[in-house]
Design a protein around this motif. Sequence first.
Motif, PDB file in Angstrom:
ATOM      1  N   LEU A 168       0.864  -1.184   0.000  1.00  0.00           N
ATOM      2  CA  LEU A 168       0.000   0.000   0.000  1.00  0.00           C
ATOM      3  C   LEU A 168       0.899   1.233   0.000  1.00  0.00           C
ATOM      4  O   LEU A 168       2.095   1.125   0.205  1.00  0.00           O
ATOM      5  CB  LEU A 168      -0.870   0.013   1.258  1.00  0.00           C
ATOM      6  CG  LEU A 168      -2.047  -0.954   1.307  1.00  0.00           C
ATOM      7  CD1 LEU A 168      -2.743  -0.850   2.660  1.00  0.00           C
ATOM      8  CD2 LEU A 168      -3.036  -0.671   0.186  1.00  0.00           C
ATOM      9  N   GLN A 187       0.205  -2.789   4.363  1.00  0.00           N
ATOM     10  CA  GLN A 187       0.278  -1.484   4.998  1.00  0.00           C
ATOM     11  C   GLN A 187       1.683  -1.227   5.577  1.00  0.00           C
ATOM     12  O   GLN A 187       2.281  -0.172   5.344  1.00  0.00           O
ATOM     13  CB  GLN A 187      -0.797  -1.512   6.077  1.00  0.00           C
ATOM     14  CG  GLN A 187      -0.817  -0.464   7.088  1.00  0.00           C
ATOM     15  CD  GLN A 187      -1.980  -0.760   8.071  1.00  0.00           C
ATOM     16  OE1 GLN A 187      -3.137  -0.827   7.704  1.00  0.00           O
ATOM     17  NE2 GLN A 187      -1.657  -0.968   9.321  1.00  0.00           N
ATOM     18  N   ARG A 216       4.859   1.388   4.300  1.00  0.00           N
ATOM     19  CA  ARG A 216       5.600   2.339   5.138  1.00  0.00           C
ATOM     20  C   ARG A 216       7.106   2.103   5.002  1.00  0.00           C
ATOM     21  O   ARG A 216       7.887   3.048   4.921  1.00  0.00           O
ATOM     22  CB  ARG A 216       5.208   2.183   6.616  1.00  0.00           C
ATOM     23  CG  ARG A 216       3.764   2.508   6.949  1.00  0.00           C
ATOM     24  CD  ARG A 216       3.458   3.977   7.150  1.00  0.00           C
ATOM     25  NE  ARG A 216       4.107   4.652   8.258  1.00  0.00           N
ATOM     26  CZ  ARG A 216       3.628   4.765   9.492  1.00  0.00           C
ATOM     27  NH1 ARG A 216       2.476   4.200   9.815  1.00  0.00           N
ATOM     28  NH2 ARG A 216       4.263   5.438  10.408  1.00  0.00           N
ATOM     29  N   ARG A 241     -11.560   1.465   2.467  1.00  0.00           N
ATOM     30  CA  ARG A 241     -10.648   2.609   2.533  1.00  0.00           C
ATOM     31  C   ARG A 241     -11.133   3.705   1.588  1.00  0.00           C
ATOM     32  O   ARG A 241     -11.082   4.886   1.899  1.00  0.00           O
ATOM     33  CB  ARG A 241      -9.236   2.141   2.166  1.00  0.00           C
ATOM     34  CG  ARG A 241      -8.146   3.113   2.526  1.00  0.00           C
ATOM     35  CD  ARG A 241      -6.758   2.478   2.449  1.00  0.00           C
ATOM     36  NE  ARG A 241      -6.389   1.818   3.692  1.00  0.00           N
ATOM     37  CZ  ARG A 241      -6.109   0.531   3.810  1.00  0.00           C
ATOM     38  NH1 ARG A 241      -6.139  -0.246   2.748  1.00  0.00           N
ATOM     39  NH2 ARG A 241      -5.802   0.021   4.974  1.00  0.00           N
ATOM     40  N   HIS A 251      -5.479  -2.473  11.136  1.00  0.00           N
ATOM     41  CA  HIS A 251      -5.625  -1.697   9.901  1.00  0.00           C
ATOM     42  C   HIS A 251      -5.790  -0.219  10.210  1.00  0.00           C
ATOM     43  O   HIS A 251      -6.487   0.153  11.134  1.00  0.00           O
ATOM     44  CB  HIS A 251      -6.854  -2.161   9.114  1.00  0.00           C
ATOM     45  CG  HIS A 251      -6.948  -3.640   8.964  1.00  0.00           C
ATOM     46  ND1 HIS A 251      -6.094  -4.346   8.173  1.00  0.00           N
ATOM     47  CD2 HIS A 251      -7.774  -4.552   9.536  1.00  0.00           C
ATOM     48  CE1 HIS A 251      -6.399  -5.627   8.247  1.00  0.00           C
ATOM     49  NE2 HIS A 251      -7.409  -5.787   9.077  1.00  0.00           N
ATOM     50  N   HIS A 252      -5.167   0.596   9.395  1.00  0.00           N
ATOM     51  CA  HIS A 252      -5.312   2.034   9.560  1.00  0.00           C
ATOM     52  C   HIS A 252      -6.247   2.550   8.481  1.00  0.00           C
ATOM     53  O   HIS A 252      -5.971   2.437   7.299  1.00  0.00           O
ATOM     54  CB  HIS A 252      -3.957   2.748   9.394  1.00  0.00           C
ATOM     55  CG  HIS A 252      -2.989   2.375  10.461  1.00  0.00           C
ATOM     56  ND1 HIS A 252      -1.774   2.977  10.601  1.00  0.00           N
ATOM     57  CD2 HIS A 252      -3.065   1.464  11.455  1.00  0.00           C
ATOM     58  CE1 HIS A 252      -1.133   2.442  11.622  1.00  0.00           C
ATOM     59  NE2 HIS A 252      -1.896   1.515  12.154  1.00  0.00           N
TER      60      HIS A 252
END
Length: 644
Positions: A117, A188, A192, A449, A466-467
């Motif tokens: 992501l 995710q 990052r 999302r 999960h963000h």
Amino acid sequence: MQRFGTVVPLVSARVLSSREFTYELPEGVEKGAVVSVPFGRSRRRGVVVDVVDAAPVGVRLLPVEGVVDELPPALVDLALWIAEYYGSTPARALELVAPVRRRRRKEQAPPGKRHSLGGEAAPTRLSPAQEAALARIEEAFAAGGGHFLLYGATGSGKTEVYLRAAAAALDRGLGTIVLVPEIALAPQTLGRFRARFGDSVALLHSALTEAERRDERERIARGEARVVVGARSAIFAPMHGLGLICVDEEHDPSYKQESDPRYDARTVAAKRAALEGAVALYGSATPRPESWERLERVELGERLGVRLPPVRVVDLRREAGYPLSAPLLEALGRLADGGGKAILLLNRRGVAPALHCRACGSTFRCPDCDVALVLHREGMLRCHHCGHAEPEPAECPVCRSVELARIGAGTQRLERELAARVPELELIRLDADTVAKPEELAATLRRFREADRAVLLGTQMVAKGHHFAGVALAAVVDADTGLGLPDFRAEERTFQLVTQLAGRSGRDAPGRVLVQTFQPDARPLVLAARHDVPRFLADELARRRELGYPPFRHLVRVLVGGPAEGDPVAVLGELRAGLEGAGGELLGPAPLLRLRGRHRAQLVAKTSEPRRIAARAAQLLAAAAPAMRRAGLTAVVDVDPQSL
Ligand code: ADP
Ligand code: ZN
Ligand code: ZN
């Protein structure tokens, strides 16, 4: 001078897989080499676990035929330790670090890009707490390792600390492994890390194709990839010069493998860090009591920016309308009018968890398991343990009454009621019935999302790390589901689930949290509503100290199953007699629910010497093996079980 190697052939049969053999080694082959050796009448892969100068006398030694792979020698020691600690065999444990290597067919792009992501820009400045955490970690690098609990609320900047610590490790020429509890969380985290470290990040988990996995392992082994992101098994990444292991969401039970070798990736991470002088960093907003008690704590404190959302406990004894109480409907109505997203957790699949006859009181049960059948939308009753399915009956088979009541609610019923009551909101259901494959899960999460007025509803999958942006409401539809489980971790799990779900709300804007329950005074709910993690853990540790549960003692669980009703308890009764005096407090044998037509029972030992108890149990079970086999009985020894 001729050199010899002690080799463990990778055979899975228990009788053979504990054996080591000596072979002649070609020049330059060292400990950690994965070799091809003649074995019986065939050829096998094997791992060189030791190099010796002298061979046993009087035997004709065969030569190693070829080298197929090379492992960091520390991984050999790690595997042998796993075999011993978890009561497995060297060959089975070595399979974890030396998986079969497929031959290359065609070149392909590394999976990192495809599975990732988007990332985030690095913050310009660290918070003082983050600075302090990093300083402590840097100190540990210099001192040759250490084990830390990185404790901080969701959104307090833990991932940023992993990123900086990984950068600090790289500056020292050292690599990093980052574990996430679930494959679904990898994209995710990968995003990052890729935003910071680019293609030197490798991805490793079981949902990659075999070819992808092999390529990633090669990039790691060659030193091209210095950061590895992955699920449980990534702890075995063939990385040389390991400096840091980050275990994200360290409280998550998925870190335990539920098949032989029954290892716990968190314990293995601690061992690997110790063997290689690396730093192990365990991060969570809701740490395990084990970690709270044993690890040096590095605290980040509150969420950065926005505060944690207020939690309201809804007393279902006073509020009608379950599964959608008036306060929950009102909160959802606000989203329907003004926009925003909600996450609803209901930890049960199907329409109703049980079907019950009002006239005679019978419950419909699985013919092969002692559990209630769950009613599903398409008019089928399903067993959630063995998959048995039968059509929903029109009348009770016992008394012929047609007064059949559906007890409780599952995610399918919740979905139906939401559709009727708040039709403005898009509904996205997430449970094992809607997502069978990781791609489907990823697609579902993407849909949520990208939505702007939606409800994500589902089982505990929705509460994981999960963000999502724009989540204005998080609700636990039935907080009682987990509290009644006969497991000493039931309260811990409920506390974690509620606190984690609350952490999904209001990450970027003020949010709300609702917890519906029939037990509003239950300790885990009261303390989760106050976000009082330290208090919960202190109470929990006091209780565990008194009862002799982990972390004060280890548990070893022996589970026996078989076709005849009394057998498992009888076998465990004899085992218990044999374990008396081996250094533990024994509980049971206690019969368990029948599963898949097999009667089961368990014996649990609380002990300070888990290896000794496990080894003794394995010895006794091996002696009883022929008789047990004849009776169709199977046994499992589980060291540090994560569920009882
Ligand atoms: P956690 O892993 O604890 O949930 P994250 O590291 O994801 O927390 O941080 C939460 C959010 O805050 C992220 O969007 C992150 O980019 C941002 N963030 C982290 N550290 C800082 C900082 N020092 N300054 C500003 N924003 C930060
Ligand atoms: Zn009946
Ligand atoms: Zn069943």
